[in-house]
Design an enzyme around this catalytic site. Structure first.
Site, PDB file in Angstrom:
ATOM      1  N   SER A 108     -23.658 -28.588  -0.184  1.00 40.27           N
ATOM      2  CA  SER A 108     -24.751 -29.044  -1.054  1.00 40.27           C
ATOM      3  C   SER A 108     -25.387 -30.339  -0.554  1.00 40.27           C
ATOM      4  CB  SER A 108     -24.270 -29.203  -2.492  1.00 40.27           C
ATOM      5  OG  SER A 108     -23.417 -30.316  -2.620  1.00 40.27           O
ATOM      6  N   GLY A 122     -19.682 -12.073  -5.377  1.00 38.08           N
ATOM      7  CA  GLY A 122     -20.697 -13.118  -5.305  1.00 38.08           C
ATOM      8  C   GLY A 122     -21.919 -12.584  -4.591  1.00 38.08           C
ATOM      9  N   SER A 139     -28.024 -19.450   2.193  1.00 36.39           N
ATOM     10  CA  SER A 139     -28.594 -20.495   3.043  1.00 36.39           C
ATOM     11  C   SER A 139     -27.589 -21.570   3.424  1.00 36.39           C
ATOM     12  CB  SER A 139     -29.797 -21.135   2.348  1.00 36.39           C
ATOM     13  OG  SER A 139     -29.397 -21.671   1.111  1.00 36.39           O
ATOM     14  N   LYS A 148     -23.894 -16.856 -10.091  1.00 36.65           N
ATOM     15  CA  LYS A 148     -24.103 -15.854  -9.047  1.00 36.65           C
ATOM     16  C   LYS A 148     -22.803 -15.182  -8.623  1.00 36.65           C
ATOM     17  CE  LYS A 148     -27.609 -19.004  -7.497  1.00 36.65           C
ATOM     18  NZ  LYS A 148     -27.934 -19.992  -6.485  1.00 36.65           N
ATOM     19  N   THR A 205     -29.177 -19.996  -1.919  1.00 35.54           N
ATOM     20  CA  THR A 205     -27.866 -20.102  -2.559  1.00 35.54           C
ATOM     21  C   THR A 205     -26.778 -20.289  -1.527  1.00 35.54           C
ATOM     22  OG1 THR A 205     -26.558 -19.192  -4.352  1.00 35.54           O
ATOM     23  CG2 THR A 205     -27.129 -17.678  -2.588  1.00 35.54           C
ATOM     24  N   THR A 248     -29.071 -25.506  -2.004  1.00 37.19           N
ATOM     25  CA  THR A 248     -27.758 -25.486  -2.646  1.00 37.19           C
ATOM     26  C   THR A 248     -27.599 -26.742  -3.482  1.00 37.19           C
ATOM     27  OG1 THR A 248     -26.858 -24.290  -0.747  1.00 37.19           O
ATOM     28  CG2 THR A 248     -25.269 -25.371  -2.200  1.00 37.19           C
ATOM     29  N   CYS A 255     -27.610 -28.458   2.685  1.00 33.29           N
ATOM     30  CA  CYS A 255     -28.577 -27.381   2.438  1.00 33.29           C
ATOM     31  C   CYS A 255     -29.464 -27.705   1.231  1.00 33.29           C
ATOM     32  CB  CYS A 255     -27.835 -26.061   2.200  1.00 33.29           C
ATOM     33  SG  CYS A 255     -28.936 -24.689   1.806  1.00 33.29           S
TER      34      CYS A 255
END
Length: 176
Positions: free
Chosen positions: A161, A50, A129, A38, A6, A167, A164
């Protein structure tokens, strides 16, 4: 502690504070869900939280942290410190591999299962991550643009995003 799966980002700018989180839930190399939430507002919508780590751990930690906030009448600093103590010493909690970002109108903390309670020096912090990617992008955007906190968070999460693999682009925002 490396938490894969995440990206959670907190951006504070002017009088705004935003926490953003992606929606991807993975198990090993398989995506189980793309639209998980989350992040959330807690304690009468005055505090943002979070979470990065396993989904089942999230529910436990959110409930425990909300109980601390209630016990200390919404005092974020005191609740964070007490949660850190419990997390480090409680037999069940200390086995949880997770990180949390919590923020109110004036303060931000990163909480870990080792009992760490860290107040970042900057107005930006990230966990998970993709947290470092999002944080680096957000720091540059805060320094070199006039974007609002939410715009910074959105662009930084988009960048994370792209980098990673844990993500995704299903980003949820909560703001004060």
């Amino acid at each position: 502690m490396e938490i894969r799966g995440t990206t959670i980002l907190c951006v504070r700018k002017a009088s705004q504070v935003v926490i953003a989180g992606d929606g991807q839930v993975t198990m090993n190399n398989v995506i189980l869900k793309a639209t998980a939430k989350k992040i959330r507002k807690i304690h009468e919508n005055k505090i943002l939280a979070g979470f990065a780590g396993s989904t089942s751990d999230a529910f436990t930690l959110f409930e425990r942290f909300e109980a601390k906030l209630k016990e200390y009448r919404g005092n974020l600093t005191r609740a964070a410190v007490e949660m850190g103590k419990d997390w480090r010493t409680d037999r069940v909690l200390r086995r949880l591999e997770a990180l949390m970002i919590v923020a109110d109108a004036t303060k931000t903390f990163i909480l870990s299962g080792t009992g760490d309670v860290v107040e970042p020096d900057d107005d930006v912090c990230g966990i998970g991550s993709g947290g470092h990617y999002a944080m680096a992008a957000a720091k540059a955007l805060v320094a070199y643009t006039d974007f609002s906190a939410k715009e910074v968070a959105a662009k930084a999460m988009d960048i994370a995003s792209d980098i990673c693999i844990y993500t995704n682009k299903s980003i949820i925002f909560e703001e004060l």
